[in-house]
Design a protein around this motif. Sequence first.
Motif, mmCIF file in Angstrom:
data_model
loop_
_atom_site.group_PDB
_atom_site.id
_atom_site.type_symbol
_atom_site.label_atom_id
_atom_site.label_comp_id
_atom_site.label_asym_id
_atom_site.label_seq_id
_atom_site.Cartn_x
_atom_site.Cartn_y
_atom_site.Cartn_z
ATOM 1 N N LYS A 107 0.140 -1.591 0.512
ATOM 2 C CA LYS A 107 0.385 0.261 -0.190
ATOM 3 C C LYS A 107 0.871 1.262 0.549
ATOM 4 O O LYS A 107 1.125 2.540 -0.689
ATOM 5 N N GLU A 108 1.475 1.079 0.780
ATOM 6 C CA GLU A 108 2.844 2.098 0.696
ATOM 7 C C GLU A 108 3.720 2.844 -0.081
ATOM 8 O O GLU A 108 3.691 3.530 -0.486
ATOM 9 N N LYS A 109 3.671 1.601 -0.946
ATOM 10 C CA LYS A 109 4.851 2.248 -2.350
ATOM 11 C C LYS A 109 3.473 2.656 -3.628
ATOM 12 O O LYS A 109 4.383 3.576 -3.946
ATOM 13 N N ALA A 110 2.822 2.049 -3.396
ATOM 14 C CA ALA A 110 1.271 2.588 -4.920
ATOM 15 C C ALA A 110 1.328 3.511 -3.801
ATOM 16 O O ALA A 110 1.407 4.667 -4.722
ATOM 17 N N VAL A 111 0.826 4.262 -3.289
ATOM 18 C CA VAL A 111 0.571 5.251 -2.552
ATOM 19 C C VAL A 111 2.049 6.694 -2.920
ATOM 20 O O VAL A 111 1.791 7.286 -3.099
#
Length: 143
Positions: free
Chosen positions: A73-77
Motif C-alpha cells: 500500500k505504501e509503495k502504491a501511494v
Amino acid sequence: METLDMATILLEAYQLADKINESPEVEEYLRTKQQLSEDQEAQKMIREFHKVKDQFEEAQRFGIFHPNYHEAKEKAVQWQEKLRKHPTIHSYLVAEEQLDRLLHEVSRTIAHAVSESVKVPGNDPVFPIGAKGCGGCASHSSS
C-alpha cells in the motif's frame, strides 16, 4: 402531456455531445492525452505504477492479513504521488478532472431537469489507494 419523439431526443443528445466535443475542456483533454501517449518517460512510469498497483491489489485481497499489505500500500501511494509530480502526467490529470467535472455537471443538470430526486452518479476516483489520481491513468496504452 406530449409524448416526446425518441428521434428528436436522440438528435438533441447528439447536438449536446457535439457542443461538449467542441469545448475547451475536451480540447485540452485530447491535447494532454496525446502528449502523455508520446512521452516515453511518462509511459514507462505508468507501466511501473501499474505493476505496483497490481501487487497492492493482490495484497488487498487478503487485507491486513497479507504479509506485505502495508508495504504494498505504501509503495502504491508513493508511486501515485510520484506520477502526479511528473509534468506531463500532472497536466493530463488536471485536464481529465476538468472534463470529468464538465460531464458530471451536464449529467446533473439533465437529471435534475427531470426531477430533483433523480440520483446522479458521483465523481469518486476509481483507484481506492488514497488520494485521487492515476487510477485513471489508463493511458498506459498509446491510444
